[in-house]
Motif scaffolding. Structure first.
Motif, PDB file in Angstrom:
ATOM      1  N   GLU A  51      65.463 -43.170 -55.914  1.00  0.00           N
ATOM      2  CA  GLU A  51      64.612 -42.728 -54.787  1.00  0.00           C
ATOM      3  C   GLU A  51      63.590 -43.622 -54.461  1.00  0.00           C
ATOM      4  O   GLU A  51      63.217 -43.956 -53.306  1.00  0.00           O
ATOM      5  CB  GLU A  51      64.262 -41.535 -55.235  1.00  0.00           C
ATOM      6  CG  GLU A  51      63.488 -40.686 -54.012  1.00  0.00           C
ATOM      7  CD  GLU A  51      64.670 -40.526 -52.965  1.00  0.00           C
ATOM      8  OE1 GLU A  51      65.625 -40.167 -53.472  1.00  0.00           O
ATOM      9  OE2 GLU A  51      64.115 -40.663 -51.768  1.00  0.00           O
ATOM     10  N   ILE A  52      63.066 -44.402 -55.628  1.00  0.00           N
ATOM     11  CA  ILE A  52      61.895 -45.296 -55.350  1.00  0.00           C
ATOM     12  C   ILE A  52      62.611 -46.804 -54.643  1.00  0.00           C
ATOM     13  O   ILE A  52      61.988 -47.175 -53.626  1.00  0.00           O
ATOM     14  CB  ILE A  52      61.379 -45.742 -56.660  1.00  0.00           C
ATOM     15  CG1 ILE A  52      60.397 -44.890 -57.444  1.00  0.00           C
ATOM     16  CG2 ILE A  52      60.336 -47.299 -56.438  1.00  0.00           C
ATOM     17  CD1 ILE A  52      60.134 -45.031 -58.996  1.00  0.00           C
ATOM     18  N   GLU A 106      60.080 -51.428 -68.354  1.00  0.00           N
ATOM     19  CA  GLU A 106      61.076 -52.290 -67.505  1.00  0.00           C
ATOM     20  C   GLU A 106      60.573 -52.333 -66.221  1.00  0.00           C
ATOM     21  O   GLU A 106      59.941 -51.509 -65.463  1.00  0.00           O
ATOM     22  CB  GLU A 106      62.191 -51.344 -67.627  1.00  0.00           C
ATOM     23  CG  GLU A 106      62.812 -51.321 -68.959  1.00  0.00           C
ATOM     24  CD  GLU A 106      63.782 -50.065 -69.192  1.00  0.00           C
ATOM     25  OE1 GLU A 106      64.455 -49.669 -67.742  1.00  0.00           O
ATOM     26  OE2 GLU A 106      64.376 -49.714 -70.218  1.00  0.00           O
ATOM     27  N   THR A 107      61.014 -53.544 -65.572  1.00  0.00           N
ATOM     28  CA  THR A 107      60.616 -53.920 -64.172  1.00  0.00           C
ATOM     29  C   THR A 107      61.832 -54.027 -63.276  1.00  0.00           C
ATOM     30  O   THR A 107      63.148 -54.451 -63.749  1.00  0.00           O
ATOM     31  CB  THR A 107      59.963 -55.184 -63.866  1.00  0.00           C
ATOM     32  OG1 THR A 107      60.535 -56.101 -64.649  1.00  0.00           O
ATOM     33  CG2 THR A 107      58.503 -55.100 -64.665  1.00  0.00           C
ATOM     34  N   TYR A 108      61.896 -53.543 -61.980  1.00  0.00           N
ATOM     35  CA  TYR A 108      63.166 -53.810 -61.212  1.00  0.00           C
ATOM     36  C   TYR A 108      62.656 -54.583 -59.897  1.00  0.00           C
ATOM     37  O   TYR A 108      61.246 -54.631 -59.777  1.00  0.00           O
ATOM     38  CB  TYR A 108      63.480 -52.520 -60.637  1.00  0.00           C
ATOM     39  CG  TYR A 108      63.963 -51.706 -61.898  1.00  0.00           C
ATOM     40  CD1 TYR A 108      65.341 -51.836 -62.577  1.00  0.00           C
ATOM     41  CD2 TYR A 108      63.034 -50.955 -62.645  1.00  0.00           C
ATOM     42  CE1 TYR A 108      65.490 -51.157 -63.655  1.00  0.00           C
ATOM     43  CE2 TYR A 108      63.438 -50.381 -64.068  1.00  0.00           C
ATOM     44  CZ  TYR A 108      64.633 -50.316 -64.400  1.00  0.00           C
ATOM     45  OH  TYR A 108      64.995 -49.779 -65.510  1.00  0.00           O
ATOM     46  N   VAL A 157      58.782 -53.001 -58.877  1.00  0.00           N
ATOM     47  CA  VAL A 157      58.741 -51.774 -59.721  1.00  0.00           C
ATOM     48  C   VAL A 157      58.530 -51.804 -61.061  1.00  0.00           C
ATOM     49  O   VAL A 157      59.364 -52.573 -61.557  1.00  0.00           O
ATOM     50  CB  VAL A 157      60.170 -50.884 -59.103  1.00  0.00           C
ATOM     51  CG1 VAL A 157      60.066 -49.604 -59.691  1.00  0.00           C
ATOM     52  CG2 VAL A 157      60.009 -50.920 -57.705  1.00  0.00           C
ATOM     53  N   GLY A 158      57.679 -51.172 -61.617  1.00  0.00           N
ATOM     54  CA  GLY A 158      57.559 -51.051 -63.119  1.00  0.00           C
ATOM     55  C   GLY A 158      57.527 -49.538 -63.619  1.00  0.00           C
ATOM     56  O   GLY A 158      57.165 -48.723 -63.044  1.00  0.00           O
ATOM     57  N   VAL A 159      58.446 -49.336 -64.826  1.00  0.00           N
ATOM     58  CA  VAL A 159      58.645 -47.999 -65.124  1.00  0.00           C
ATOM     59  C   VAL A 159      58.255 -47.970 -66.665  1.00  0.00           C
ATOM     60  O   VAL A 159      58.890 -48.990 -67.393  1.00  0.00           O
ATOM     61  CB  VAL A 159      60.147 -47.465 -65.062  1.00  0.00           C
ATOM     62  CG1 VAL A 159      60.124 -46.064 -65.538  1.00  0.00           C
ATOM     63  CG2 VAL A 159      60.468 -47.579 -63.535  1.00  0.00           C
ATOM     64  N   ILE A 160      57.396 -47.226 -67.388  1.00  0.00           N
ATOM     65  CA  ILE A 160      57.411 -46.925 -68.570  1.00  0.00           C
ATOM     66  C   ILE A 160      57.451 -45.481 -68.874  1.00  0.00           C
ATOM     67  O   ILE A 160      57.425 -44.543 -67.917  1.00  0.00           O
ATOM     68  CB  ILE A 160      55.871 -47.293 -68.967  1.00  0.00           C
ATOM     69  CG1 ILE A 160      54.741 -46.598 -68.294  1.00  0.00           C
ATOM     70  CG2 ILE A 160      55.576 -48.917 -69.277  1.00  0.00           C
ATOM     71  CD1 ILE A 160      53.345 -46.786 -68.637  1.00  0.00           C
ATOM     72  N   SER A 199      52.565 -58.393 -59.453  1.00  0.00           N
ATOM     73  CA  SER A 199      53.791 -58.148 -58.830  1.00  0.00           C
ATOM     74  C   SER A 199      53.775 -56.821 -58.376  1.00  0.00           C
ATOM     75  O   SER A 199      54.779 -56.552 -57.500  1.00  0.00           O
ATOM     76  CB  SER A 199      55.095 -58.767 -59.537  1.00  0.00           C
ATOM     77  OG  SER A 199      55.194 -58.033 -60.808  1.00  0.00           O
ATOM     78  N   ILE A 200      53.489 -55.808 -59.181  1.00  0.00           N
ATOM     79  CA  ILE A 200      54.009 -54.316 -59.216  1.00  0.00           C
ATOM     80  C   ILE A 200      53.361 -53.717 -57.791  1.00  0.00           C
ATOM     81  O   ILE A 200      52.207 -53.964 -56.989  1.00  0.00           O
ATOM     82  CB  ILE A 200      53.207 -53.694 -60.204  1.00  0.00           C
ATOM     83  CG1 ILE A 200      53.836 -53.893 -61.401  1.00  0.00           C
ATOM     84  CG2 ILE A 200      53.377 -52.050 -59.983  1.00  0.00           C
ATOM     85  CD1 ILE A 200      55.448 -53.246 -61.469  1.00  0.00           C
TER      86      ILE A 200
END
Ligand SMILES: [Mn+2]
Length: 332
Positions: free
Chosen positions: A326-327, A226-228, A233-236, A265-266
């Motif tokens: 927090e990120i 998922e990206t934000y 920002v990328g979360v797995i 982009s990350i």
């Protein structure tokens, strides 16, 4: 000659190393230990120093505090890592690559019992828990400090020691591409290559040896990406269920987070590892501007500017919200 001088660390580090070597000479029951969830720097620098002390005076013991990932089974001296009885006499404990005593797992008990503790590490978050603290955050790997240490001991760096040190430095620098890689890193590695190590075989063992189970785990977890913040920002996440499905272990996630950071982009990559229902290990990597060790510090974790980790005792979705908040704050 000039190169040798340039590799050397500053004076105070040199003095601390001399003091540490005096303790190694003085004591009989010497134990080496590194942190739980071992990585290449942990195992490589530990085996290199163990082999060097073996040549220096013999009788060194290496405490096993966790399982050794299969990637590192090829390392010379891997059988030196064993279980030891805490009730045996212990004079000196040398800790490697660990920022605090808790990271040593059961090694912490050995530290409590030891007359003296030498702490050799490169984490900026190291809390100087030793009697002698050789802590150098500018070193890319603990393996770099151990290289200097072995030189100070005047022990000849043979192929086995060089193989272990190369593994330590290569893995902690992402094959010499992370921002922690310095000219000193390359000078040290040049010295290691001079010894005649088999770099091709080492690299196949370290980087071209991924199992099919692990590969399938990679594909599945990448599907959870998922990206934000417009992809900054990328979360797995890797759940226990996923591990079961592919008959994989949590150590098989090694390399996953670098893959996410590799997306153009990350800036910050986040990997959530579900250890238990209410325990999630968070790994963070950044590319250029965010200090992820600061983020992890807030949750009693630590690490380096571009690579850090912490543990949050919440369910996976809750952990994701907490760490994401927090990120995102760090981008303001
Ligand atoms: Mn390290």
């Amino acid at each position: 000659m000039r190169i040798k001088e340039e590799i050397g660390m500053n004076n105070s580090t040199g003095i601390l190393m001399v003091e540490a070597i005096e303790l190694i000479k003085r004591y009989d029951n010497i134990y080496l230990v590194s942190h739980v969830q071992p990585d290449g720097d942990n195992i490589g620098s530990t085996l290199a120093l163990a082999k060097a002390i073996e040549k220096f005076k013999g009788g060194i013991k290496v405490i096993k505090v966790d399982d050794i990932p299969s990637d590192y089974q090829f390392l010379p001296g891997i059988d030196m890592i064993k279980n030891y009885d805490i009730n045996e006499p212990i004079d000196l404990l040398i800790s490697l690559d660990s920022s605090d005593l808790n990271r040593l797992g059961l090694g912490k008990e050995f530290a409590r019992k030891a007359k003296r503790v030498i702490n050799i590490d490169h984490h900026i978050t190291n809390d100087n828990f030793g009697d002698i603290n050789i802590v150098s955050p500018s070193s890319a790997a603990t393996g770099e400090i151990v290289y200097e240490f072995i030189k100070k001991m005047a022990v000849d760096i043979d192929k086995d020691i060089a193989t272990c040190l190369y593994t330590a430095i290569s893995t902690d620098t992402g094959s010499f591409i992370y921002s922690n890689t310095t000219y000193k890193t390359h000078l040290i590695v040049a010295e290691l290559l001079k010894v005649g190590i088999d770099v091709e075989t080492i690299n196949i063992n370290l980087y071209q040896n991924r199992s099919m189970a692990r590969t399938k785990l990679f594909i599945d977890s990448m599907n959870s990406l998922e990206t934000y913040l417009e992809g900054k920002v990328g979360v797995i996440a890797v759940t226990q269920e996923m591990l079961k499905a592919y008959d994989a272990k949590m150590e098989d996630t090694e390399g996953l987070i670098s893959f996410v950071r590799g997306i153009d982009s990350i800036e910050v990559a986040c990997l959530l590892k579900e250890i238990d229902k209410n325990e999630v290990k968070v790994s963070l990597r950044s590319k250029k501007r965010i200090d992820v060790s600061r983020i992890c510090n807030k949750f009693n974790g630590g690490g380096h500017i571009r690579a850090a980790g912490c543990t949050i005792n919440e369910r996976l979705p809750v952990t994701k919200d907490i760490i994401l908040e927090e990120i995102l704050m760090n981008f303001r």
